[in-house]
Structure formats: structure tokens, C-alpha cells
Enzyme design. Structure first.
Site, mmCIF file in Angstrom:
data_model
loop_
_atom_site.group_PDB
_atom_site.id
_atom_site.type_symbol
_atom_site.label_atom_id
_atom_site.label_comp_id
_atom_site.label_asym_id
_atom_site.label_seq_id
_atom_site.Cartn_x
_atom_site.Cartn_y
_atom_site.Cartn_z
ATOM 1 N N GLY A 189 0.865 -1.328 -0.018
ATOM 2 C CA GLY A 189 0.052 -0.041 -0.049
ATOM 3 C C GLY A 189 0.981 1.091 0.014
ATOM 4 O O GLY A 189 1.640 1.431 0.881
ATOM 5 N N ILE A 280 -2.887 -1.072 3.885
ATOM 6 C CA ILE A 280 -3.806 -0.742 2.783
ATOM 7 C C ILE A 280 -4.909 0.067 3.122
ATOM 8 O O ILE A 280 -6.155 0.016 2.667
ATOM 9 C CB ILE A 280 -4.255 -2.220 2.405
ATOM 10 N N ALA A 330 -6.643 13.242 12.294
ATOM 11 C CA ALA A 330 -6.801 13.771 13.554
ATOM 12 C C ALA A 330 -7.381 15.137 13.775
ATOM 13 O O ALA A 330 -8.255 15.322 14.527
ATOM 14 C CB ALA A 330 -5.466 13.658 14.403
ATOM 15 N N HIS A 454 10.481 37.731 3.292
ATOM 16 C CA HIS A 454 11.676 37.294 2.401
ATOM 17 C C HIS A 454 12.878 37.341 3.026
ATOM 18 O O HIS A 454 13.216 38.063 4.085
ATOM 19 C CB HIS A 454 11.901 38.346 1.414
HETATM 20 P P1 FAD Z 1 -8.854 6.998 17.665
HETATM 21 O O1 FAD Z 1 -7.642 8.221 17.813
HETATM 22 O O2 FAD Z 1 -8.712 5.867 17.177
HETATM 23 O O3 FAD Z 1 -9.344 6.870 19.058
HETATM 24 C C1 FAD Z 1 -10.436 5.978 19.289
HETATM 25 C C2 FAD Z 1 -10.251 5.628 20.907
HETATM 26 O O4 FAD Z 1 -11.446 4.993 21.335
HETATM 27 C C3 FAD Z 1 -9.161 4.555 21.018
HETATM 28 O O5 FAD Z 1 -8.139 5.002 21.949
HETATM 29 C C4 FAD Z 1 -9.891 3.355 21.301
HETATM 30 O O6 FAD Z 1 -9.080 2.683 22.433
HETATM 31 C C5 FAD Z 1 -11.189 3.758 22.205
HETATM 32 N N1 FAD Z 1 -12.314 3.105 22.092
HETATM 33 C C6 FAD Z 1 -12.635 2.283 21.097
HETATM 34 N N2 FAD Z 1 -13.794 1.573 21.480
HETATM 35 C C7 FAD Z 1 -13.962 1.734 22.779
HETATM 36 C C8 FAD Z 1 -15.038 1.509 23.759
HETATM 37 N N3 FAD Z 1 -15.868 0.520 23.394
HETATM 38 N N4 FAD Z 1 -14.932 1.944 24.940
HETATM 39 C C9 FAD Z 1 -13.890 2.821 25.391
HETATM 40 N N5 FAD Z 1 -12.979 3.094 24.544
HETATM 41 C C10 FAD Z 1 -13.156 2.732 23.037
HETATM 42 N N6 FAD Z 1 -3.814 11.711 11.331
HETATM 43 C C11 FAD Z 1 -3.255 12.964 11.043
HETATM 44 O O7 FAD Z 1 -4.114 13.907 11.159
HETATM 45 N N7 FAD Z 1 -2.084 13.394 11.045
HETATM 46 C C12 FAD Z 1 -1.032 12.327 11.144
HETATM 47 O O8 FAD Z 1 0.133 12.601 10.895
HETATM 48 C C13 FAD Z 1 -1.426 11.006 11.560
HETATM 49 N N8 FAD Z 1 -0.486 9.859 11.297
HETATM 50 C C14 FAD Z 1 -0.798 8.685 11.740
HETATM 51 C C15 FAD Z 1 -0.116 7.779 11.713
HETATM 52 C C16 FAD Z 1 -0.460 6.411 11.804
HETATM 53 C C17 FAD Z 1 0.782 5.308 12.029
HETATM 54 C C18 FAD Z 1 -1.912 6.365 12.092
HETATM 55 C C19 FAD Z 1 -2.468 4.653 12.174
HETATM 56 C C20 FAD Z 1 -2.644 7.197 12.063
HETATM 57 C C21 FAD Z 1 -2.436 8.232 11.862
HETATM 58 N N9 FAD Z 1 -3.369 9.471 11.502
HETATM 59 C C22 FAD Z 1 -2.735 10.529 11.443
HETATM 60 C C23 FAD Z 1 -4.610 9.401 11.841
HETATM 61 C C24 FAD Z 1 -5.334 9.570 13.211
HETATM 62 O O9 FAD Z 1 -4.468 8.893 13.956
HETATM 63 C C25 FAD Z 1 -6.657 9.396 13.292
HETATM 64 O O10 FAD Z 1 -7.348 10.227 11.984
HETATM 65 C C26 FAD Z 1 -7.307 9.778 14.550
HETATM 66 O O11 FAD Z 1 -6.717 9.242 15.713
HETATM 67 C C27 FAD Z 1 -8.650 9.532 14.642
HETATM 68 O O12 FAD Z 1 -9.166 10.096 16.028
HETATM 69 P P2 FAD Z 1 -10.500 9.376 16.726
HETATM 70 O O13 FAD Z 1 -10.616 9.948 17.991
HETATM 71 O O14 FAD Z 1 -11.700 9.350 15.828
HETATM 72 O O15 FAD Z 1 -10.051 7.740 16.950
HETATM 73 P P1 NAI Z 2 -4.251 4.827 2.546
HETATM 74 O O1 NAI Z 2 -5.695 4.605 2.451
HETATM 75 O O2 NAI Z 2 -3.569 6.203 3.000
HETATM 76 O O3 NAI Z 2 -3.372 3.817 1.718
HETATM 77 C C1 NAI Z 2 -3.479 2.611 1.353
HETATM 78 C C2 NAI Z 2 -3.225 2.343 0.004
HETATM 79 O O4 NAI Z 2 -3.133 0.891 -0.039
HETATM 80 C C3 NAI Z 2 -3.916 3.005 -1.018
HETATM 81 O O5 NAI Z 2 -2.822 3.487 -1.934
HETATM 82 C C4 NAI Z 2 -4.390 1.538 -1.800
HETATM 83 O O6 NAI Z 2 -4.614 1.895 -3.226
HETATM 84 C C5 NAI Z 2 -3.566 0.472 -1.474
HETATM 85 N N1 NAI Z 2 -4.064 -0.766 -1.424
HETATM 86 C C6 NAI Z 2 -5.531 -1.210 -0.871
HETATM 87 N N2 NAI Z 2 -5.516 -2.295 -1.208
HETATM 88 C C7 NAI Z 2 -4.429 -2.757 -1.593
HETATM 89 C C8 NAI Z 2 -3.815 -4.204 -1.709
HETATM 90 N N3 NAI Z 2 -4.708 -5.361 -1.572
HETATM 91 N N4 NAI Z 2 -2.724 -4.570 -2.212
HETATM 92 C C9 NAI Z 2 -1.935 -3.285 -2.501
HETATM 93 N N5 NAI Z 2 -2.438 -2.042 -2.072
HETATM 94 C C10 NAI Z 2 -3.549 -1.795 -1.666
HETATM 95 O O7 NAI Z 2 -4.162 4.054 4.000
HETATM 96 P P2 NAI Z 2 -2.930 3.699 5.230
HETATM 97 O O8 NAI Z 2 -1.512 4.302 4.641
HETATM 98 O O9 NAI Z 2 -3.169 2.592 5.740
HETATM 99 O O10 NAI Z 2 -3.344 4.809 6.086
HETATM 100 C C11 NAI Z 2 -4.717 4.548 6.901
HETATM 101 C C12 NAI Z 2 -5.019 6.179 7.116
HETATM 102 O O11 NAI Z 2 -4.433 6.609 8.337
HETATM 103 C C13 NAI Z 2 -4.899 7.290 6.019
HETATM 104 O O12 NAI Z 2 -5.866 6.787 4.905
HETATM 105 C C14 NAI Z 2 -4.965 8.330 6.733
HETATM 106 O O13 NAI Z 2 -6.371 8.803 6.931
HETATM 107 C C15 NAI Z 2 -4.558 7.839 8.324
HETATM 108 N N6 NAI Z 2 -2.898 8.670 8.208
HETATM 109 C C16 NAI Z 2 -2.547 9.774 8.165
HETATM 110 C C17 NAI Z 2 -1.322 10.164 8.170
HETATM 111 C C18 NAI Z 2 -1.063 11.920 7.933
HETATM 112 O O14 NAI Z 2 -2.092 12.375 8.032
HETATM 113 N N7 NAI Z 2 0.098 12.082 7.700
HETATM 114 C C19 NAI Z 2 -0.333 9.293 8.396
HETATM 115 C C20 NAI Z 2 -0.459 7.789 8.567
HETATM 116 C C21 NAI Z 2 -2.126 7.539 8.584
#
Ligand code: FAD
Ligand code: NAI
Length: 475
Positions: A189, A280, A330, A454
Site C-alpha cells: 500500500g 492498505i 486527527a 523574504h
Molecule cells: P482514535 O484516535 O482511534 O481513538 C479512538 C479511541 O477509542 C481509542 O483510543 C480506542 O481505544 C477507544 N475505544 C474504542 N472503542 C471503545 C469502547 N467501546 N470503549 C472505550 N474506548 C473505546 N492523522 C493526522 O491527521 N496526522 C497524522 O500525522 C497521522 N498519522 C497517523 C499515523 C499512523 C501510523 C496512524 C495509524 C494514523 C495516523 N493518523 C494521522 C490518523 C489519526 O490517528 C486518526 O485519524 C485519529 O486518531 C482519529 O481520531 P479518533 O478520535 O476518531 O479515533
Molecule cells: P491509505 O488509504 O492512505 O493507503 C492505502 C493504500 O493501499 C492505497 O494506495 C491503496 O490503493 C492501497 N491498497 C489497498 N488495497 C491494497 C492491496 N490489496 N494491495 C496493495 N495495495 C493496496 O491507508 P494507510 O496508509 O493504511 O493509512 C490509513 C489512514 O491513516 C490514511 O488514509 C490516513 O487517513 C491516516 N494516516 C494519516 C497520516 C497523515 O495524516 N500524515 C499518516 C498515517 C495515516
């Protein structure tokens, strides 16, 4: 006795904790329920924050090792210390998750570590062994609330044939905690996680191969930006296998054998690797939440459907963040948190989905807000394009970091800015100006006539806006 709140928020991520804090600020007696044992959700614990900590340290290492010499800095014998890098990441996470508890206290929000389950009507059942509500016996407790906000987030989408063990076949969570730098890493992905975490481990020395189903990387981002992004990442040493799918992973000869096929079908090949990162996409998380008890049915993507102002089908129950429609970001969750809290308090909270920026934190960064060129074409909107390359920006040249460009799309008739797409140094910070412009309905001329200091990288945004009037000055 059942405790009664104005609001109970299920989930302590950016959606949940911000909703709880805003509700507290608005005078609502609020309880936030989180099952992880730490506040901050995916973002603070296993997402945005730890990934950015590792991106930062790995970028510093790469810069020092590979680019300092050309700038006249002798930094020979540069070495990384992975445990120290991980310690920096863990310390950052720890500080920020504790910070949420501090903010709760400051805003008179109660919190509890336990599983929140909808129990029918306006009741939430909380179970867990760290229940910190006054009078709790630490087992199960039921609370009532006038408003319930679901903010339970998302989890990695599983891929058939690829069983994640978080050791050698990892999701983003395992990719944040590898205990050594792998020789080879295969990423499934080419999206946000694949390219960010792939960059971290490539900089530290892994040979990274990215297998992507589509014939382009970063679907959803502007096509021209994506093409340039791929070219730059390939120049850095990342290998791409587009239009391909992983159909299985086997352990053989002390390594992982990854079976890859063309997306359209065809001959299978095997790629040997040491670590597989499956990234993915993510899917909404509602496991064990008890949605059936309140009559909420998920849509075909597993999301909780919401109507106006985040109301679900169940009276008094709202949903926000990754668990509902929209980009899984986030700041989107945080914006919805503020809006839903204000709505619950009888105010006019609102989110403008056209003005939500997105950033890929690689080097160079990619940043975007508003419509892409492909979206404008599909919608039949007449637009014009203004562009400016960082190679013509004086600060980028002084910094010896000139890859990339700013691309602005504006309405052909009204000059209103419809989208801004950038690839280049620090564009993750620079996108704020563009988001503000889109939010205010600004014209390209508004930016073109706004003084920009600048020499700064931000001048590239102004120059892209000036390109519409034909008065770009620094080419
Ligand atoms: P979450 O942050 O997933 O929080 C949900 C919480 O609910 C969790 O802590 C979970 O334990 C809790 N929960 C679930 N069910 C229950 C229940 N029944 N009872 C009690 N608690 C429960 N977004 C960005 O904007 N910038 C980034 O740089 C970025 N980097 C990312 C990097 C990675 C590796 C990943 C995986 C995601 C990244 N994201 C980034 C995406 C971002 O983390 C999410 O969009 C954001 O955390 C969503 O917030 P949320 O509050 O909806 O859910
Ligand atoms: P993504 O949706 O960004 O990318 C997934 C990729 O996997 C796509 O290019 C898709 O075409 C590909 N894909 C799907 N199925 C596949 C398959 N079977 N084989 C090969 N490729 C396949 O998802 P990702 O990277 O897992 O991140 C999840 C989400 O978390 C993001 O969409 C984003 O919303 C959030 N996130 C945001 C970050 C940020 O804001 N900097 C950093 C990390 C995550």
C-alpha cells in the site's frame, strides 16, 4: 445508584478527548471512557505522534549522513542508536498522553479507563479494572447521559493471506516498534502509512519495496503531485511495484516469501523480504460497542451513519472522527469534536469539509487542501492553474532543498482559490495559509497581494498566486 452526566464520550482519541474538553468548557458535566488505559487514542499512542518522532530522528540521521558533507559540514562516523530513537518516541508519547489527563482536570472532565458499551436508551455500561469514578467497585458500572458521543476510531484493514503478528508481519503499530533495522522491508500500500513508515526504515538503511494495487501512489491526492512524489521517493531509493497485489506471505529459508500478482491478474512472482508492513487502509472500529442495543446500523463501509450535526439514528447519540464518513485524520476528528460539543450545548458548531488540509510527512512533505485537478475536471468546473517551483525560491536554494513546487487551482471566472497542492520542504506548515484562504473564500489575488516575508519558503505560495496575473517575479 446510576450516575448521571450531561455527556458521556466513548473513546479518548483526538475526537473523544477534544469533544470531552470542549463540553467541559461549555459547562457540561462530562465523562470520557477509554479502554486503552491511556488517553490520546490512535493518534497519540500508535499514530501521528510516534510516527512523527521517528520521521524526525530518521530524517536528521539521513541528512547528517548523506547531505552534510556537500554543505561543508564534516560529520563522518555518523551512527544511529535505535533504542535511543525509540526512547525519544516513547517519551514524547508519554508526555502527550499524560497531558490529556491534565487538560481533563483543568476543564473539569471526568475520565475512566474501561470499555464503554451502549446499554440501550441513554445508558452506557463501563467495564474494566481501572474504573476511576468515585464509588466504583472496579468492575462494571452503568452511567446515564443526556448526550452520548461515540468516538471509537479505527483499526488497520486486514488483508487476506497476510496475518499480522506485529513482529515480522506488521501493521503501522509494529512498524513503530521494530527492535532492529531490517535489511529488507516490503510495504503493501503506497498511502500515508506505507510511505511515511517506509521512509523511516529506508533512511535507517532498509531496502524498501512498495507494492501498490493501483497504477499510482497516494490515491486521492492531486495526480501531478503524486507523480512527482513517486519520482522523488524513487530517487531516494524506494522501489515501487504499482498495479500489483500481494496474495500471500510464507516463511521459508529464514525469510518471508511474498507472493505478488498483477492487480488485473497474471503471472505470480515471489519477493523475498525480512519485514512485511501491511498498510492498505484503516476501517472504522465499533467492536463490542453495543450498537444493536440502540438500533444503529453500520453503512457498507462499516461506518456509523450520521445526519446533520453528527446525530446518529438513535436519539441523543452522536458519532464523530474515524468511525464516521470522511478523511481519517486527527484534525478532522478534532474539528468534529468541537462542532458536536457546541451543538450539544445549543451552539452553532460547524465543519467546512472543503477546507481540511492533509499532509504526508515524508521528506519532502506533501500537503494539500481543497479540490484536486482531477476533481475539478470531473465536476466540470472551469479552473486555472498557478505554479511555482522551489528551485526558484531563494530560501529553498539557501537551504539546499529545492525539490518540489506549489500548485494553486482557482476558479477561472471568479479567481476564488479552489485547491492548493504542494510538494516540498516544510509544506506541512505552509498549507495552513492555503487552508485559511479556502476557509475565507479568498481569491488568488488576495494571496498575491499579501506581503510574505523574504526570504521564506512561504513566498512560493505567493508566487504561485501571482502566476495567475502573470506577475511572478522570481523565475
Ligand atoms: P482514535 O484516535 O482511534 O481513538 C479512538 C479511541 O477509542 C481509542 O483510543 C480506542 O481505544 C477507544 N475505544 C474504542 N472503542 C471503545 C469502547 N467501546 N470503549 C472505550 N474506548 C473505546 N492523522 C493526522 O491527521 N496526522 C497524522 O500525522 C497521522 N498519522 C497517523 C499515523 C499512523 C501510523 C496512524 C495509524 C494514523 C495516523 N493518523 C494521522 C490518523 C489519526 O490517528 C486518526 O485519524 C485519529 O486518531 C482519529 O481520531 P479518533 O478520535 O476518531 O479515533
Ligand atoms: P491509505 O488509504 O492512505 O493507503 C492505502 C493504500 O493501499 C492505497 O494506495 C491503496 O490503493 C492501497 N491498497 C489497498 N488495497 C491494497 C492491496 N490489496 N494491495 C496493495 N495495495 C493496496 O491507508 P494507510 O496508509 O493504511 O493509512 C490509513 C489512514 O491513516 C490514511 O488514509 C490516513 O487517513 C491516516 N494516516 C494519516 C497520516 C497523515 O495524516 N500524515 C499518516 C498515517 C495515516
Amino acid at each position: 445508584m446510576t450516575d448521571t452526566y450531561d455527556a458521556v464520550v466513548i473513546g479518548g482519541g483526538p475526537g473523544g478527548y477534544n469533544a470531552a474538553i470542549r463540553l467541559g468548557q461549555l459547562g457540561k458535566r462530562t465523562l470520557c471512557v477509554e479502554k486503552r488505559g491511556k488517553m490520546g487514542g490512535t493518534c497519540l499512542n500508535i499514530g501521528c505522534i510516534p510516527s512523527k518522532a521517528l520521521l524526525r530522528v530518521s530524517e536528521l540521521y539521513d541528512e547528517t549522513k548523506n547531505h552534510y558533507a556537500s554543505l561543508g559540514i564534516n560529520a563522518s562516523n555518523v551512527a544511529y542508536d535505535l533504542p535511543m530513537m525509540m526512547a525519544h518516541k516513547d517519551k514524547t508519547v508519554d508526555g502527550l498522553t499524560k497531558g490529556v489527563e491534565f487538560l481533563f482536570k483543568k476543564n473539569k472532565v471526568e475520565h475512566v479507563y474501561g470499555m464503554g458499551v451502549l446499554a440501550g436508551g441513554n445508558r452506557v455500561e463501563i467495564s474494566g479494572n481501572r474504573v476511576e469514578i468515585k464509588g466504583s467497585d472496579g468492575t462494571t458500572r452503568t452511567v446515564e447521559a443526556t448526550a452520548i458521543v461515540i468516538a471509537t476510531g479505527s483499526e488497520p484493514t486486514p488483508l487476506p493471506g497476510v496475518t499480522v503478528n506485529e513482529k515480522d508481519i506488521v501493521s503501522s503499530t509494529g512498524a513503530l516498534t521494530l527492535d532492529s533495522v531490517p535489511k529488507r522491508m516490503l510495504v503493501i500500500g503506497a498511502g500515508y502509512i506505507g510511505l511515511e513508515m517506509g521512509s523511516v526504515w529506508r533512511r535507517l538503511g532498509a531496502q524498501v519495496t512498495v507494492v501498490e494495487f493501483l497504477d499510482r501512489i497516494t490515491p486521492g491526492l492531486d495526480g501531478e503531485i503524486a507523480k512527482n512524489f513517486q519520482r522523488i521517493l524513487a530517487k531516494q531509493g524506494m522501489t515501487f511495484k504499482l498495479g500489483s497485489k500481494v496474495v500471500g506471505v510464507e516463511r521459508k529459508n529464514g525469510a518471508l516469501q511474498v507472493a505478488v500478482e498483477p492487480a488485473a491478474g497474471g503471472a505470480r512472482e515471489t519477493i523475498e523480504t525480512d519485514i512485511v508492513l501491511s498498510s492498505i487502509g484503516r476501517r472504522p472500529y465499533t467492536e463490542g460497542l453495543g450498537l444493536d442495543k440502540v438500533g444503529i446500523k453500520l453503512d457498507n463501509k462499516g461506518r456509523i451513519p450520521v445526519g446533520a450535526h453528527y446525530a446518529t439514528a438513535a436519539p441523543g447519540i452522536y458519532a464523530i472522527g474515524d468511525v464516521i464518513e470522511g478523511p481519517m485524520l486527527a484534525h478532522k476528528a478534532e474539528d468534529e469534536a468541537v462542532a458536536v460539543a457546541e451543538r450539544i450545548a445549543g451552539q452553532a458548531g460547524h465543519v467546512n469539509y472543503d477546507a481540511i488540509p492533509a499532509v504526508v510527512y515524508t521528506a519532502p512533505e506533501v500537503a494539500t487542501v481543497g479540490k484536486t485537478e482531477e476533481e475539478l475536471k470531473a465536476a466540470g468546473i472551469a479552473y486555472k492553474t498557478g505554479k511555482f517551483p522551489f528551485s526558484a525560491n531563494s530560501r529553498a536554494r539557501a537551504n539546499a532543498s529545492t525539490d518540489g513546487f506549489v500548485k494553486m487551482l482557482a476558479d477561472a471566472k471568479t479567481d476564488r482559490i479552489l485547491g492548493v497542492h504542494m510538494i516540498g520542504p516544510e509544506v506541512g506548515n505552509m498549507i495552513a495559509e492555503a487552508a485559511f484562504a479556502v476557509e475565507l473564500g479568498a481569491s488568488a489575488e488576495d494571496i498575491a497581494r499579501t506581503s510574505h516575508a523574504h526570504p521564506t519558503l512561504t513566498e512560493a505560495v505567493r508566487q504561485a498566486a501571482q502566476a495567475f496575473g502573470g506577475w511572478t517575479m522570481q523565475m
